[in-house]
Scaffold this motif. Structure first.
Motif, mmCIF file in Angstrom:
data_model
loop_
_atom_site.group_PDB
_atom_site.id
_atom_site.type_symbol
_atom_site.label_atom_id
_atom_site.label_comp_id
_atom_site.label_asym_id
_atom_site.label_seq_id
_atom_site.Cartn_x
_atom_site.Cartn_y
_atom_site.Cartn_z
ATOM 1 N N MET A 15 11.147 -2.778 21.046
ATOM 2 C CA MET A 15 10.892 -4.076 20.423
ATOM 3 C C MET A 15 10.004 -3.892 19.186
ATOM 4 O O MET A 15 10.244 -4.500 18.146
ATOM 5 C CB MET A 15 10.207 -4.998 21.429
ATOM 6 C CG MET A 15 9.964 -6.358 20.906
ATOM 7 S SD MET A 15 11.526 -7.179 20.611
ATOM 8 C CE MET A 15 11.073 -8.824 20.956
ATOM 9 N N ARG A 16 9.006 -3.041 19.283
ATOM 10 C CA ARG A 16 8.113 -2.790 18.156
ATOM 11 C C ARG A 16 8.873 -2.143 17.003
ATOM 12 O O ARG A 16 8.718 -2.527 15.852
ATOM 13 C CB ARG A 16 6.967 -1.880 18.602
ATOM 14 C CG ARG A 16 6.020 -1.493 17.491
ATOM 15 C CD ARG A 16 4.891 -0.631 18.001
ATOM 16 N NE ARG A 16 5.297 0.431 18.891
ATOM 17 C CZ ARG A 16 5.752 1.615 18.513
ATOM 18 N NH1 ARG A 16 5.886 1.894 17.246
ATOM 19 N NH2 ARG A 16 6.088 2.522 19.400
ATOM 20 N N ARG A 17 9.719 -1.187 17.313
ATOM 21 C CA ARG A 17 10.488 -0.499 16.279
ATOM 22 C C ARG A 17 11.485 -1.429 15.599
ATOM 23 O O ARG A 17 11.768 -1.294 14.426
ATOM 24 C CB ARG A 17 11.246 0.683 16.882
ATOM 25 C CG ARG A 17 10.365 1.830 17.239
ATOM 26 C CD ARG A 17 11.180 2.957 17.816
ATOM 27 N NE ARG A 17 10.322 4.046 18.250
ATOM 28 C CZ ARG A 17 10.706 4.998 19.075
ATOM 29 N NH1 ARG A 17 11.929 5.002 19.556
ATOM 30 N NH2 ARG A 17 9.883 5.948 19.416
ATOM 31 N N SER A 18 12.022 -2.392 16.333
ATOM 32 C CA SER A 18 13.049 -3.264 15.772
ATOM 33 C C SER A 18 12.468 -4.251 14.763
ATOM 34 O O SER A 18 13.208 -4.845 13.987
ATOM 35 C CB SER A 18 13.777 -4.023 16.873
ATOM 36 O OG SER A 18 12.906 -4.969 17.464
ATOM 37 N N GLN A 19 11.147 -4.439 14.754
ATOM 38 C CA GLN A 19 10.523 -5.380 13.828
ATOM 39 C C GLN A 19 10.353 -4.790 12.435
ATOM 40 O O GLN A 19 10.102 -5.513 11.483
ATOM 41 C CB GLN A 19 9.154 -5.836 14.361
ATOM 42 C CG GLN A 19 9.225 -6.555 15.692
ATOM 43 C CD GLN A 19 10.166 -7.747 15.652
ATOM 44 O OE1 GLN A 19 10.131 -8.532 14.728
ATOM 45 N NE2 GLN A 19 11.029 -7.856 16.662
ATOM 46 N N TRP A 20 10.472 -3.470 12.294
ATOM 47 C CA TRP A 20 10.304 -2.824 11.001
ATOM 48 C C TRP A 20 11.540 -3.038 10.150
ATOM 49 O O TRP A 20 12.659 -2.860 10.601
ATOM 50 C CB TRP A 20 10.058 -1.332 11.202
ATOM 51 C CG TRP A 20 9.815 -0.614 9.940
ATOM 52 C CD1 TRP A 20 8.619 -0.471 9.304
ATOM 53 C CD2 TRP A 20 10.778 0.066 9.138
ATOM 54 N NE1 TRP A 20 8.773 0.252 8.158
ATOM 55 C CE2 TRP A 20 10.096 0.601 8.027
ATOM 56 C CE3 TRP A 20 12.142 0.266 9.228
ATOM 57 C CZ2 TRP A 20 10.739 1.310 7.030
ATOM 58 C CZ3 TRP A 20 12.781 0.982 8.235
ATOM 59 C CH2 TRP A 20 12.078 1.494 7.159
ATOM 60 N N LYS A 21 11.346 -3.447 8.908
ATOM 61 C CA LYS A 21 12.486 -3.675 8.025
ATOM 62 C C LYS A 21 12.209 -3.019 6.676
ATOM 63 O O LYS A 21 11.099 -3.083 6.155
ATOM 64 C CB LYS A 21 12.704 -5.164 7.814
ATOM 65 C CG LYS A 21 12.897 -5.928 9.113
ATOM 66 C CD LYS A 21 14.047 -6.862 9.049
ATOM 67 C CE LYS A 21 14.349 -7.615 10.292
ATOM 68 N NZ LYS A 21 13.625 -7.369 11.476
ATOM 69 N N ALA A 22 13.206 -2.394 6.109
ATOM 70 C CA ALA A 22 13.070 -1.791 4.791
ATOM 71 C C ALA A 22 13.342 -2.857 3.733
ATOM 72 O O ALA A 22 14.156 -3.756 3.926
ATOM 73 C CB ALA A 22 14.067 -0.649 4.625
ATOM 74 N N ASN A 23 12.658 -2.732 2.603
ATOM 75 C CA ASN A 23 12.884 -3.660 1.494
ATOM 76 C C ASN A 23 14.023 -3.160 0.627
ATOM 77 O O ASN A 23 14.246 -1.958 0.503
ATOM 78 C CB ASN A 23 11.619 -3.784 0.637
ATOM 79 C CG ASN A 23 10.479 -4.400 1.402
ATOM 80 O OD1 ASN A 23 10.698 -5.205 2.285
ATOM 81 N ND2 ASN A 23 9.264 -4.019 1.075
ATOM 82 N N ASN A 24 14.738 -4.097 0.012
ATOM 83 C CA ASN A 24 15.780 -3.719 -0.927
ATOM 84 C C ASN A 24 15.138 -3.123 -2.173
ATOM 85 O O ASN A 24 14.075 -3.562 -2.604
ATOM 86 C CB ASN A 24 16.623 -4.933 -1.322
ATOM 87 C CG ASN A 24 17.457 -5.435 -0.177
ATOM 88 O OD1 ASN A 24 17.753 -4.688 0.742
ATOM 89 N ND2 ASN A 24 17.830 -6.695 -0.211
ATOM 90 N N ALA A 25 15.804 -2.140 -2.754
ATOM 91 C CA ALA A 25 15.286 -1.523 -3.968
ATOM 92 C C ALA A 25 15.369 -2.516 -5.121
ATOM 93 O O ALA A 25 16.373 -3.205 -5.291
ATOM 94 C CB ALA A 25 16.090 -0.278 -4.302
ATOM 95 N N ALA A 26 14.301 -2.587 -5.908
ATOM 96 C CA ALA A 26 14.288 -3.477 -7.068
ATOM 97 C C ALA A 26 15.246 -2.920 -8.120
ATOM 98 O O ALA A 26 15.189 -1.744 -8.470
ATOM 99 C CB ALA A 26 12.879 -3.584 -7.623
ATOM 100 N N LEU A 27 16.141 -3.764 -8.610
ATOM 101 C CA LEU A 27 17.123 -3.331 -9.590
ATOM 102 C C LEU A 27 16.640 -3.669 -10.995
ATOM 103 O O LEU A 27 16.001 -4.685 -11.219
ATOM 104 C CB LEU A 27 18.473 -4.006 -9.331
ATOM 105 C CG LEU A 27 19.111 -3.713 -7.977
ATOM 106 C CD1 LEU A 27 20.413 -4.470 -7.849
ATOM 107 C CD2 LEU A 27 19.333 -2.229 -7.793
#
Length: 57
Positions: A15-27
């Motif tokens: 559950m803790r790991r699933s909360q991590w989200k990567a941000n989209n790269a700024a274009l």
């Protein structure tokens, strides 16, 4: 480094790991060979030098 004081259950760990989200790269908009393309900032130099193909973006 933090050390755990108690054993964490498998469900809580996942559950803790699933909360991590990567941000989209700024274009960034760049004009290469008369075409305006939006590519990640870290690839601008390589695109201008012709090391990567801009059509894939």
């Amino acid at each position: 480094m933090a050390t755990p004081k108690f054993k964490m259950s498998r469900a809580n760990t996942r559950m803790r790991r699933s909360q991590w989200k990567a941000n989209n790269a700024a274009l960034q908009e760049v004009t290469i060979d008369g075409k305006t393309v939006r590519i990640p900032r870290r690839l601008v130099r390589a695109a201008k030098e012709g090391l990567i193909e801009v059509e894939q973006f």
